[in-house]
Structure formats: C-alpha cells, structure tokens
Design an enzyme around this catalytic site. Structure first.
Site, PDB file in Angstrom:
ATOM      1  N   GLY A  51       0.836  -1.189   0.000  1.00 49.96           N
ATOM      2  CA  GLY A  51       0.000   0.000   0.000  1.00 49.96           C
ATOM      3  C   GLY A  51       0.869   1.235   0.000  1.00 49.96           C
ATOM      4  NE  ARG A  63       4.547  -3.961  -4.997  1.00 48.25           N
ATOM      5  CZ  ARG A  63       3.258  -3.851  -4.683  1.00 48.25           C
ATOM      6  NH1 ARG A  63       2.903  -3.504  -3.449  1.00 48.25           N
ATOM      7  NH2 ARG A  63       2.331  -4.052  -5.603  1.00 48.25           N
ATOM      8  CD  GLN A  66      -4.137  -6.707  -3.280  1.00 43.44           C
ATOM      9  OE1 GLN A  66      -4.920  -7.382  -3.950  1.00 43.44           O
ATOM     10  NE2 GLN A  66      -2.964  -6.323  -3.730  1.00 43.44           N
ATOM     11  CG  ASP A  76      -0.376   2.183  -5.822  1.00 42.93           C
ATOM     12  OD1 ASP A  76      -1.591   1.974  -5.999  1.00 42.93           O
ATOM     13  OD2 ASP A  76       0.301   1.583  -4.967  1.00 42.93           O
TER      14      ASP A  76
HETATM   15  C1  LIG Z   1      -3.656   3.956  -1.069  1.00 48.11           C
HETATM   16  S1  LIG Z   1      -2.369   2.837  -0.981  1.00 48.11           S
HETATM   17  C2  LIG Z   1      -3.168   1.418  -1.407  1.00 48.11           C
HETATM   18  C3  LIG Z   1      -2.951   1.131  -2.842  1.00 48.11           C
HETATM   19  O1  LIG Z   1      -1.880   0.189  -2.953  1.00 48.11           O
HETATM   20  C4  LIG Z   1      -2.424  -0.993  -3.499  1.00 48.11           C
HETATM   21  O2  LIG Z   1      -1.518  -1.717  -4.251  1.00 48.11           O
HETATM   22  P1  LIG Z   1      -0.772  -2.970  -3.560  1.00 48.11           P
HETATM   23  O3  LIG Z   1      -1.791  -3.722  -2.773  1.00 48.11           O
HETATM   24  O4  LIG Z   1      -0.214  -3.743  -4.756  1.00 48.11           O
HETATM   25  O5  LIG Z   1       0.319  -2.367  -2.716  1.00 48.11           O
HETATM   26  C5  LIG Z   1      -3.547  -0.487  -4.338  1.00 48.11           C
HETATM   27  O6  LIG Z   1      -3.107   0.106  -5.521  1.00 48.11           O
HETATM   28  C6  LIG Z   1      -4.165   0.505  -3.413  1.00 48.11           C
HETATM   29  O7  LIG Z   1      -5.001   1.450  -3.979  1.00 48.11           O
END
Ligand SMILES: CSC[C@H]1O[C@H](OP(=O)(O)O)[C@H](O)[C@@H]1O
Length: 381
Positions: free
Chosen positions: A73, A106, A223, A264
C-alpha cells in the site's frame, strides 16, 4: 498483535491505527531473542486468517516483505522505505546501497522512493556528525514521516467526508445512507494512520451515513476480500464482498452512489495509477454518472512524471493469476498469464482527488481550487 488487534504503538509513532508497521528498538519484546533494531510489519499475506508479525531485522528481509506484499500500500511503503534506511544505518551497513535496494523493491508507488529519499537526506545531512548521529537522524526522519502520514489520514478522512456531503444527497431519516464502492485495500493497513479511501468510508460510517460498502474482491491477490473485509468487519461497517466483474451490474442497478479508491502514483496530468481494475471502475462510473473519487496524500502526486504513459506498471508473477492461492492451481499447467499489478486512469475520468491539503479537481492546473498548496512534493521533501 495485541488482543485488541493493534500493535503496541511505537513510542515514535502516532498512537492509534497503524497496525501495519512499526520500529522495534530492542529485542525480546516478542521473545525472539535476536538483538538489535527491526522493522516489524503485520504480515498482510496471512490476513485475515492469521494476525502475525513479520520481524525484519535487515534490509534484504524488509525488501522481501515489500515484494511479497507482506507490507503493501503506497503510503506505508513510504514508511517502510524510510525505516529501511534507518535500519541499515542502525546496523552500520552501506546506507546508500540499502537505499537503492529499497527504492527498487516495487516500481509503481511513488511513495516508496519518497520515503527512502526522505530518510537518506536526513542521514546524509548528519553524516559529518558521525555514524551514530546519522543513524539517529534517519530514524527521526522515518518517525516524522510516520506521524505526518497518520495525521494526513485524519485530514483526508475529514476532507473526503466533506466532499461526499457536497456530492451526495444527505440520506433522509430511515432512508439508509450512502452506498460506496471501493477497490483493493486502502485502510489502516496501508498507512501510518487510518488509511486513505477507506478512512473516508470509515468517517461516513461513524457519521451514520454508510448504508453499504461494496468491497471489490480485487483479484488476483484478493486485497479487498481479505484485507478490506477484515478492516471493515473490525469497524462494524455494513459491507459485502463482490467479484470484481460484478461491479458493472451494481452500477446498472443504480446501487452505487460513489466510488472511492486510493492511488499509487498521480502523474502531472492527473492520470492515476492504482490497483488493476481501477480504470474499468472509472469508465463505469463515468458512464453511469457516479462520482469517482481518488483519496491520496500529496506525497503520491508525482510532478516528475508528466503523464500516465510515463508510469511504470509493475508486472507480477503469472502464478498469482493461474492459482487461486499458492499451491491451489486454477489454470492448466503451462498456462500463459498477464498480471499487471496496476492500471492507469486518465485524469478526466476522476471527479476529484482528496488530499490532506484539500481537494483537487480536473484539470488540476487552473483556478485557485486546483492544486492545494504544497501538493506535488513527491521529491525528498
Ligand atoms: C492507497 S495505498 C493502497 C494502494 O496500494 C495498493 O496496491 P498494492 O496492494 O499492490 O500495494 C492499491 O493500488 C491501493 O489502492
């Protein structure tokens, strides 16, 4: 995790939510016996079945946690990057090399590099006062970022609730409330505080305005079904999990009042990189005349990336798509897979971007209400 589900707040952090990540100064607190500092994350790959800490005692371990999405996140990745630099410094390791490893863990979330640069700048500035002082400066910078992020969550929740009250009719009497749809996970697990988009949903819930939270399961890593459902359940929110592909029928039935998602990276032209599946929601929202709201701290705005075309989209392993979960294969052996972790939503499909410094609306570059002061600080701060 303590019985109440929250890690004891690190003395440097802002007490409250922050179950996602903390700095551990001394060993033994978890009885693992190892010495020295650590970055402790709540292992999100095990949720909701298990609430287990993952103790990262060195940068390679923290990088592995970032890559496996044990910690994930955008905003909390910024904290992980900053605390990772502090961890390398505390261990007397090559801080510059550690910073490069962390920043590359990442590629899409701008916050990761931002957090690394923030702590690295503090370390460099104190280097002439000796390594111990430089290590303390890096940790202080990480803790400052942690507090800023927690406070930003509170501000975004307030700004976002105010925006929803402007955009949506105030529910009358028993006529339920707002039906909000979200994608992926944007709660306390992605933040030093209460999160981003889910922090706004939480504020609506606490104000008695939430009739239903529609939770996109968010394939392939779930998620939504795993993490947002876990957070929503702990908050007593009225929620329902749905297959990502079912969102369209909810819009068609008029059962979605607004979409709230995180981000992101937000490019200079307002294009938003977010979890894959966000762009189709933006198109559906526009087609059905439903507000599509992005909630993100100003540290997610990246003026150095002119447009969405310049955002690097992380491609992940195909087995995340071809298996339901590790070891449970769905597609035949040898199946090809396409697994971008994010997609890009053009800025013109976004109703507004809620930040801790105010609300931005397309086309972002005009008018006094366009970009809040201080926005676009995606650099080292
Ligand atoms: C607002 S941060 C959360 C954001 O990050 C997630 O990606 P990931 O689970 O791959 O880190 C996703 O894009 C969320 O919106």
């Amino acid at each position: 995790m303590t019985a109440g589900g929250a890690l004891p707040a690190d003395e440097g952090a802002v007490p409250g939510f922050s179950p996602a990540l903390r700095w551990l100064d001394t060993s033994g607190e978890r009885g693992d016996g190892a010495d020295g500092p650590a970055v402790v994350v709540l292992d999100q790959t095990r949720l909701p079945a298990q609430e287990r800490d993952l103790v990262c005692r060195d940068v390679p371990g923290l990088v592995a946690a970032i890559r496996s999405l044990a910690v994930r996140g955008a905003p909390v990745l910024g904290l992980a990057g900053a605390y990772g630099v502090a961890l390398a410094a505390a261990r007397g390791e090559d801080v510059e090399a550690a910073a490069r490893l962390l920043a590359e863990a990442r590629p899409t979330a701008v916050n990761l590099g931002f957090g690394v640069r923030r702590a690295l700048a503090a370390h460099r500035a104190a280097a002439d006062r000796g390594s111990a002082e430089a290590a303390r400066a890096a940790l202080a910078a990480a803790r400052e970022l942690h507090r800023e992020d927690a406070l930003a969550s509170e501000a975004m929740a307030a700004e976002g609730l105010r925006l929803l009250r402007d955009l949506l009719p105030e529910p009358a009497g028993e006529a339920g409330g707002w039906r909000l749809l979200t994608h992926c996970n944007t709660g306390a697990l992605v933040s030093g505080g209460g999160g981003t988009a889910l922090a706004v949903v939480r504020a609506a819930h606490r104000a008695g305005l939430l009739e239903r939270l529609w939770v996109d399961e968010t394939r392939p890593l779930w998620q939504g079904a795993r993490l947002t459902a876990w957070e929503a359940g702990r908050e007593g929110m009225p929620y329902a999990v749905l297959a990502d592909a079912a969102a369209g029928s909810l819009f068609a039935a008029g059962r979605v009042d607004a979409v709230l998602v995180g981000a992101d990276r937000i490019a200079a032209d307002g294009a938003v990189a977010n979890k894959v599946g966000t762009y189709p929601l933006a198109v559906l929202a526009r087609h059905h005349g439903v507000p599509f709201v992005v909630v993100a701290p100003v540290s997610t705005i990246d003026p150095a990336t002119p447009s969405g075309a310049g955002i690097v989209i992380e491609e992940r392993e195909g087995d995340e798509v071809t298996t339901a979960r590790p070891g449970v294969r769905v597609a035949p052996e040898g199946a090809g897979a396409y697994n971008p972790a994010f997609d890009v939503t053009p800025g013109e499909l976004v109703t507004a971007v809620v930040t801790e410094r105010g609300v931005m609306r397309p086309p972002y570059r005009e008018g006094p209400a366009a970009v809040p002061p201080g926005a676009g600080v995606g650099e080292a701060g």
